[in-house]
Design an enzyme around this catalytic site. Structure first.
Site, PDB file in Angstrom:
ATOM      1  N   HIS A  62       0.825  -1.210   0.000  1.00 26.83           N
ATOM      2  CA  HIS A  62       0.000   0.000   0.000  1.00 26.83           C
ATOM      3  C   HIS A  62       0.859   1.260   0.000  1.00 26.83           C
ATOM      4  O   HIS A  62       0.576   2.217  -0.733  1.00 26.83           O
ATOM      5  CB  HIS A  62      -0.914  -0.005   1.227  1.00 26.83           C
ATOM      6  CG  HIS A  62      -2.074  -0.935   1.113  1.00 26.83           C
ATOM      7  ND1 HIS A  62      -2.988  -1.120   2.131  1.00 26.83           N
ATOM      8  CD2 HIS A  62      -2.473  -1.756   0.098  1.00 26.83           C
ATOM      9  CE1 HIS A  62      -3.895  -1.997   1.743  1.00 26.83           C
ATOM     10  NE2 HIS A  62      -3.610  -2.400   0.526  1.00 26.83           N
TER      11      HIS A  62
ATOM     12  N   TYR B 177      -9.651   4.395   2.750  1.00 24.17           N
ATOM     13  CA  TYR B 177     -10.241   3.280   3.489  1.00 24.17           C
ATOM     14  C   TYR B 177     -11.756   3.367   3.654  1.00 24.17           C
ATOM     15  O   TYR B 177     -12.454   2.350   3.491  1.00 24.17           O
ATOM     16  CB  TYR B 177      -9.537   3.113   4.838  1.00 24.17           C
ATOM     17  CG  TYR B 177      -8.203   2.410   4.689  1.00 24.17           C
ATOM     18  CD1 TYR B 177      -8.135   1.028   4.688  1.00 24.17           C
ATOM     19  CD2 TYR B 177      -7.028   3.125   4.499  1.00 24.17           C
ATOM     20  CE1 TYR B 177      -6.929   0.359   4.517  1.00 24.17           C
ATOM     21  CE2 TYR B 177      -5.814   2.477   4.334  1.00 24.17           C
ATOM     22  CZ  TYR B 177      -5.771   1.099   4.338  1.00 24.17           C
ATOM     23  OH  TYR B 177      -4.578   0.451   4.156  1.00 24.17           O
TER      24      TYR B 177
ATOM     25  N   GLU C  14       0.701   1.812   8.313  1.00 19.22           N
ATOM     26  CA  GLU C  14       1.161   2.570   7.148  1.00 19.22           C
ATOM     27  C   GLU C  14       1.619   3.972   7.516  1.00 19.22           C
ATOM     28  O   GLU C  14       2.561   4.496   6.914  1.00 19.22           O
ATOM     29  CB  GLU C  14       0.039   2.599   6.098  1.00 19.22           C
ATOM     30  CG  GLU C  14      -0.154   1.236   5.443  1.00 19.22           C
ATOM     31  CD  GLU C  14      -1.492   1.068   4.754  1.00 19.22           C
ATOM     32  OE1 GLU C  14      -2.174   2.097   4.495  1.00 19.22           O
ATOM     33  OE2 GLU C  14      -1.881  -0.080   4.491  1.00 19.22           O
TER      34      GLU C  14
ATOM     35  N   VAL D 166      13.025 -14.138 -13.689  1.00 18.07           N
ATOM     36  CA  VAL D 166      13.276 -12.770 -13.229  1.00 18.07           C
ATOM     37  C   VAL D 166      13.297 -12.683 -11.709  1.00 18.07           C
ATOM     38  O   VAL D 166      13.625 -11.635 -11.154  1.00 18.07           O
ATOM     39  CB  VAL D 166      12.225 -11.814 -13.841  1.00 18.07           C
ATOM     40  CG1 VAL D 166      10.871 -11.955 -13.126  1.00 18.07           C
ATOM     41  CG2 VAL D 166      12.711 -10.363 -13.814  1.00 18.07           C
ATOM     42  N   GLY D 167      13.000 -13.786 -11.028  1.00 15.08           N
ATOM     43  CA  GLY D 167      13.135 -13.826  -9.571  1.00 15.08           C
ATOM     44  C   GLY D 167      14.569 -13.626  -9.116  1.00 15.08           C
ATOM     45  O   GLY D 167      14.835 -13.465  -7.922  1.00 15.08           O
ATOM     46  N   ILE D 168      15.487 -13.590 -10.076  1.00 14.70           N
ATOM     47  CA  ILE D 168      16.894 -13.349  -9.743  1.00 14.70           C
ATOM     48  C   ILE D 168      17.130 -11.916  -9.267  1.00 14.70           C
ATOM     49  O   ILE D 168      18.133 -11.635  -8.603  1.00 14.70           O
ATOM     50  CB  ILE D 168      17.788 -13.652 -10.965  1.00 14.70           C
ATOM     51  CG1 ILE D 168      19.260 -13.778 -10.553  1.00 14.70           C
ATOM     52  CG2 ILE D 168      17.611 -12.593 -12.052  1.00 14.70           C
ATOM     53  CD1 ILE D 168      20.165 -14.252 -11.681  1.00 14.70           C
ATOM     54  N   THR D 169      16.209 -10.993  -9.564  1.00 13.33           N
ATOM     55  CA  THR D 169      16.495  -9.576  -9.309  1.00 13.33           C
ATOM     56  C   THR D 169      16.720  -9.244  -7.839  1.00 13.33           C
ATOM     57  O   THR D 169      17.736  -8.613  -7.511  1.00 13.33           O
ATOM     58  CB  THR D 169      15.408  -8.676  -9.929  1.00 13.33           C
ATOM     59  OG1 THR D 169      14.117  -9.080  -9.480  1.00 13.33           O
ATOM     60  CG2 THR D 169      15.465  -8.758 -11.440  1.00 13.33           C
ATOM     61  N   PRO D 170      15.853  -9.629  -6.901  1.00 11.02           N
ATOM     62  CA  PRO D 170      16.181  -9.319  -5.502  1.00 11.02           C
ATOM     63  C   PRO D 170      17.390 -10.095  -5.004  1.00 11.02           C
ATOM     64  O   PRO D 170      18.116  -9.643  -4.116  1.00 11.02           O
ATOM     65  CB  PRO D 170      14.911  -9.706  -4.737  1.00 11.02           C
ATOM     66  CG  PRO D 170      14.245 -10.722  -5.600  1.00 11.02           C
ATOM     67  CD  PRO D 170      14.542 -10.293  -7.007  1.00 11.02           C
TER      68      PRO D 170
ATOM     69  N   PHE E 206       5.757 -12.429  -6.483  1.00 14.79           N
ATOM     70  CA  PHE E 206       5.508 -11.213  -7.246  1.00 14.79           C
ATOM     71  C   PHE E 206       4.022 -11.102  -7.569  1.00 14.79           C
ATOM     72  O   PHE E 206       3.478 -11.925  -8.300  1.00 14.79           O
ATOM     73  CB  PHE E 206       6.290 -11.240  -8.571  1.00 14.79           C
ATOM     74  CG  PHE E 206       7.756 -11.030  -8.398  1.00 14.79           C
ATOM     75  CD1 PHE E 206       8.243 -10.051  -7.536  1.00 14.79           C
ATOM     76  CD2 PHE E 206       8.669 -11.787  -9.095  1.00 14.79           C
ATOM     77  CE1 PHE E 206       9.592  -9.852  -7.377  1.00 14.79           C
ATOM     78  CE2 PHE E 206      10.040 -11.581  -8.954  1.00 14.79           C
ATOM     79  CZ  PHE E 206      10.504 -10.607  -8.087  1.00 14.79           C
TER      80      PHE E 206
END
Length: 393
Positions: free
Chosen positions: A85, A95, A137, A275-279, A384
């Site tokens: 959020h 909200y 938040e 693309v999960g390699i990015t983090p 993701f």
């Protein structure tokens, strides 16, 4: 405050929500956007089209009903969603709008079964849940705003470099347009990128992992180009083909709790697919920079060599580490999968393992790690998309 009777009512409706939850949330989003189309500037249209956002909300509402007596049980999920959020710019004034349309959707779907007593109980329950989100938040917004070089919501960034990492992944190096540095962030966190695409009525927002170790002067994201006919590909195709060096995009502060514990020196494994390699690159580079003697494993799965990103970067970082093992597996080749035998060969179950990639990939890896006896608290993963839990992985 919820009365005892209202709590009983909310809990008693949990089976109904489990059965009709997705129908309710589909009606909710339809009516919400008809009445407040300006909110389409915030929501991910692709997740709406694929039904992922509706399912995520239905799961969250059901969980709230089940745990209404002990909402602290769902606090981890609240924090996870709150990060999303904040990265999207959700505000307290949103909200009440959501609450109004959620109650109307419950009434529309359930009809006479949604009595005044049930709706009143859910109105109070929603108020409690919304207050929890707003509080969490508000603290996140304050921390983002008050840190050095921090800000809230979105600010302009300049694309200073584009680098092709593989056949379908492009890196974008982003610097603040105001000339300041970027705030410190934790390896594994993500940012939101907001763009106005010619021909599109609404702003588009997508979240991308920061793909390099924290660097004071810039962010780096690495974006996979999705298929041109994929609803989720609108932004990635635009970034790949239309955004050039010197152009400006809007960026939110870093967020997310899928992060590397940099205080540890015990064994660590990074396992990624696509693309999960990015983090993982951010985490791996951080280990290489800060604790190069830490026992480290890096396993990556790709369809073929052309789609395997960052191979040269991984080798370069590994060269400066004293205890590292890495391998890339190509599904186009025999034995090109990260299976139980591979995990037993590489992963020390007394350490920590970070997993990121397609859902089916993560489910398989997590299931095998659990079967190997790895402690649940040492398995870290990120999905993701809308905030979901892989409880049944």
């Amino acid at each position: 405050m919820l009365t005892v009777e209202q709590r009983k009512i909310v809990k008693s409706t949990a089976p109904v929500l489990e059965e009709h939850g997705t129908t309710i949330t589909k009606v909710f989003y339809r009516n919400l956007f008809e009445t407040h189309p300006e909110l389409l500037h915030i929501f991910n249209h692709a997740n709406q089209a694929k039904g992922r956002q509706q399912t995520a909300l239905a799961n969250a509402v059901y969980a709230a009903a089940v745990h209404i007596d002990n909402l602290e049980n769902i606090l981890p999920a609240v924090v996870q969603i709150a990060h999303k959020h904040v990265s999207l710019g959700i505000k307290p004034e949103h909200y009440p709008i959501v609450g109004e349309h959620l109650l109307k959707a419950i009434k529309e779907v359930l009809g006479d079964a949604a009595t005044d007593e049930i709706l009143d109980a859910w109105k109070e329950a929603y108020g409690v849940i919304a207050a929890a989100f707003i509080g969490v938040e508000a603290k996140m917004y304050q921390e983002a705003r008050e840190q050095e070089n921090g800000w809230n919501f979105f600010k302009p960034f300049t694309v200073v470099r584009k680098v092709k990492e593989s056949e379908n992944i492009m890196s974008f190096y982003l610097k603040p347009a105001d000339g300041l540095n970027v705030p410190a962030y934790q390896p594994g966190q993500y940012i939101s990128v907001r763009v106005k695409i010619p021909g599109e009525k609404y702003m588009m927002i997508r979240q991308y992992s920061l793909s390099q170790a924290p660097t004071p002067g810039e962010f780096r994201i690495s974006v996979k180009r999705e298929a041109d006919n994929d609803p989720n590909g609108v932004v990635s195709v635009y970034l790949h083909t239309q955004v050039n060096e010197g152009d400006t995009v809007e960026v939110s502060p870093p967020a997310g709790e899928f992060v590397l514990d940099t205080t540890k020196t015990t064994p660590v494994a990074f396992i990624s697919g696509g693309v999960g390699i990015t983090p993982m690159m951010s985490m791996f580079e951080t280990v290489a920079n800060l604790t190069p003697d830490r026992p480290t494993v890096f396993l990556h799965a790709a369809r073929n060599e052309e789609l395997a990103a960052f191979q040269g970067d991984i080798e370069e970082k590994a060269a400066g580490m004293s205890n590292v093992k890495y391998n890339t597996f190509y599904s186009s080749q025999p034995d090109g999968f990260i299976n139980r035998a591979v995990l037993e060969k590489y992963v020390d179950i007394t350490g920590d393992t970070y997993v990121c990639g397609p859902v089916s990939f993560m489910e398989s890896i997590i299931r095998e790690l659990r079967a190997m006896g790895m402690n649940e608290e040492r398995i870290h993963y990120e999905f993701f998309g809308p905030a979901m839990q892989l409880a049944n992985a």
